[in-house]
Design an enzyme around this catalytic site. Sequence first.
Site, PDB file in Angstrom:
ATOM      1  N   GLU A  70     -16.624  35.075  45.406  1.00 55.25           N
ATOM      2  CA  GLU A  70     -15.986  33.830  45.992  1.00 55.25           C
ATOM      3  C   GLU A  70     -14.680  33.865  46.998  1.00 55.25           C
ATOM      4  O   GLU A  70     -14.768  32.985  47.644  1.00 55.25           O
ATOM      5  CB  GLU A  70     -16.003  32.214  44.314  1.00 55.25           C
ATOM      6  CG  GLU A  70     -15.690  31.565  44.870  1.00 55.25           C
ATOM      7  CD  GLU A  70     -16.404  30.792  45.671  1.00 55.25           C
ATOM      8  OE1 GLU A  70     -17.984  31.363  45.843  1.00 55.25           O
ATOM      9  OE2 GLU A  70     -15.926  29.562  45.694  1.00 55.25           O
ATOM     10  N   ASP A  71     -13.975  34.824  46.030  1.00 52.29           N
ATOM     11  CA  ASP A  71     -12.459  34.676  46.616  1.00 52.29           C
ATOM     12  C   ASP A  71     -12.292  35.675  47.182  1.00 52.29           C
ATOM     13  O   ASP A  71     -10.956  36.235  47.552  1.00 52.29           O
ATOM     14  CB  ASP A  71     -11.531  34.665  45.345  1.00 52.29           C
ATOM     15  CG  ASP A  71     -11.596  32.998  44.742  1.00 52.29           C
ATOM     16  OD1 ASP A  71     -12.014  32.590  45.251  1.00 52.29           O
ATOM     17  OD2 ASP A  71     -11.782  33.062  43.303  1.00 52.29           O
TER      18      ASP A  71
END
Length: 567
Positions: A70-71
């Site tokens: 996600e990051d």
Amino acid sequence: MNKAEKIENLIKENGRVKKAYDLALNLHKGQKRKNGEPYFNHVLATAETIAQWGLDETSIISGLLHDVVEDTEYPLEKIKEQFGDEVAFLVDGVTKLGKIKYRGVERQVENLRKMMLALSQDLRVIIIKLADRLHNMRTLAALPPQKQKRIALETSEIYAPLAYRLGMQWISGELEDLAFPYIYPKEYRWLIDNINEKYEERETYAEKAKPILKKILEDAGIEVLKIDYRAKKYSSLYKKLLRWDMDIEKIYDLVALRVIVNNIEDCYAALGTIHNNWPPLPNRIKDYIALPKPNGYRSLHTTVFFVNNKITEIQIRTKAMHDEAETGIAAHWAYELSKNTKTYMEGKSSFADKRELQWVNQLKNWQNEFSDPEEFLESLKIDFFKDRIFVITPKGEVVDLPAGSTPIDFAYQIHSDIGNSCAGAKVNGKIVPLDFQLRSGDIVEVNTQKNKKPSESWLDFVKTTNAKNQIKSGLKGNVKKLVSTEIKGSDLKITVEDKIGLLKEITAVFSRNHVNIISINTISNARFPTLKFRCDLTTTDKIEKLILKLKTIKEIKEISYQLFKTN
Ligand code: MN
């Protein structure tokens, strides 16, 4: 060994964990959390919690890597390459769960919880997500107020109940407590202002009473492993206070004493000894050993006129029951792991072979131990939802459909007009054919065209009866609405922990609020039954107000509602 040391040892001794640690440290380098801390601290805290709960190496690694996809720029394929299918599967699951957002629509709650379970496939996904959420809640203060409230609500409505169902009673309570000040700031203040002194007073008392209790039990030949006390959680205390006219004097279990003994026989022996010395309050003795709560909680509870005649709650349980109450399904799993591969719990680097985990099977075995396995299964079993999918509208509402459903089914589920005028569809932002098979978690968007008619070919692939019927009637040219839009009332589904007089208590709340009950049905007659109340409320506002009142009844575990229309 404390938990920081535990994970440190794991990392030092286990090559794969160390590799994940180094990778996460590297990938999150330079990223900061809102409170200024390095982002890596968050993933490390998550992994530590997972280790503390006793989950396997694969879960710990997935905890370290849970925010990578996600990051950071690191793709899932590379995780698969580096750590194998299972880690990639868990990380992917946690990433997907992170995309589901609760936006405060009460009727969505149950669907969202189901969707979480359906999406997870492996309960470890949920457990990792719970560890992640626990740390996010512990550090929620750093976020802007708007976000705080949303995340706190989501925690209280989705994650805490999920934890509770997984038997993670203590974690569920902690999540509720962390969320409480953000959801009810005024009430929280009131509580703090009015309760602290009482807490301290009670703790001093418990501290003094401990050795007296210990001596009485030991004189009776019962080996006491530990006596401690726990303060009641703020959130549940507040619910209780609402029922007792905010009178703190009436809450006996503000601080409860907890006795840990060796085995079940000693539990009952301790109960007898306690009652011999301090008379119990009638109707306050609860045997959750003979009849565990549906989430697996086991313990004996009693409330007695204790030292100095002070009314006090005492809980008695074994060490295993205690661990289970703290971490529920995780504890049970850790126990299975330690049985299979003794070395695991000793902190050595050899872990359970994944074939030995057979995690779902163990879950089933565990369920068999319950007095009411069916009910328990229903709340836990992951393939319970295998023939349902849960997709999301662009506005974030969850739509429950049978597996194999297409955008056309989705469109008709929303409204017959949308189905009839459906001209195209997008799934997760990409254009798809109308016979595209939707999967849980898909965000579905339908394009409509004025004067468009349904096509006969749709009948070849739609799944829902609703869509079939509507298409047929649309083809006949009589595109009349099958469903009138006039809302006639609402159905409240209330899941309760049964007790005598409860129904009366619930109906009293309805009548106090001038709500007419049209009918009452019991959906299951298990010990954790669901009651369905059909009533004449037609606006969500009023329903939500009623639900707030109902939630002050302790035995009510969950409420969902649906408006119904005439047809
Ligand atoms: Mn996270």
